[in-house]
Design a protein around this motif. Structure first.
Motif, PDB file in Angstrom:
ATOM      1  N   ARG A  35       0.840  -1.203   0.000  1.00  0.00           N
ATOM      2  CA  ARG A  35       0.000   0.000   0.000  1.00  0.00           C
ATOM      3  C   ARG A  35       0.877   1.257   0.000  1.00  0.00           C
ATOM      4  O   ARG A  35       0.599   2.221  -0.714  1.00  0.00           O
ATOM      5  N   CYS A  40       0.093   4.247  -8.168  1.00  0.00           N
ATOM      6  CA  CYS A  40      -0.895   5.062  -8.877  1.00  0.00           C
ATOM      7  C   CYS A  40      -0.551   6.551  -8.783  1.00  0.00           C
ATOM      8  O   CYS A  40       0.209   6.977  -7.921  1.00  0.00           O
ATOM      9  N   HIS A  93      -8.770   1.724  -1.176  1.00  0.00           N
ATOM     10  CA  HIS A  93      -7.954   2.184  -2.289  1.00  0.00           C
ATOM     11  C   HIS A  93      -7.873   1.107  -3.364  1.00  0.00           C
ATOM     12  O   HIS A  93      -7.534  -0.028  -3.083  1.00  0.00           O
TER      13      HIS A  93
HETATM   14 ZN   LIG Z   1      -2.480   4.569  -4.971  1.00  0.00          ZN
END
Ligand SMILES: [Zn+2]
Length: 112
Positions: A35, A40, A93
């Motif tokens: 994470r 992204c 997420h």
């Molecule tokens: Zn992300």
């Protein structure tokens, strides 16, 4: 890409992911580290902004939301094309797409 995952197993109540690669290597990654290194655009921008802030000498107290305090686990891991996985985390997420190459590079302690 020479190596592909042949097995994906959740460990430690879903807080760790074990990847068995086609070359025989078994890679163990905590969901938290996955994470934290989410590739992204949103996470990259956030990280860049944080680095800028800490570089300016102004120290702000961290805000930890309730969701962040919960033990993080993987909700879903679906193939995105032939060489990547889309990971969905228990904090909601879901925009991180991890290429196999990126996942291979995430192991701690190995050079590179
Ligand atoms: Zn992300």
């Amino acid at each position: 890409m020479d190596f592909v995952p042949i097995g994906l197993t959740k460990q430690n109540d879903g807080r760790e992911l074990e990847i068995s690669w086609s070359d025989g290597w078994v890679q163990s990654l905590t969901v938290r580290s996955l994470r934290d290194r989410c590739p992204c655009a949103t996470c990259r921008e956030k990280k860049a902004a944080e680095q800028k802030k800490s570089g300016s000498g102004i120290r702000l107290l961290q805000i930890v939301s309730e969701a962040e305090m919960q033990p993080l686990s993987l909700v879903r891991m679906t193939p995105a094309g032939n060489y990547a996985y889309n990971l969905v985390f228990s904090d909601g997420h879901n925009s991180g797409v991890y290429t196999l190459e990126y996942l291979r590079g995430l192991s701690a302690g190995v050079s590179g």
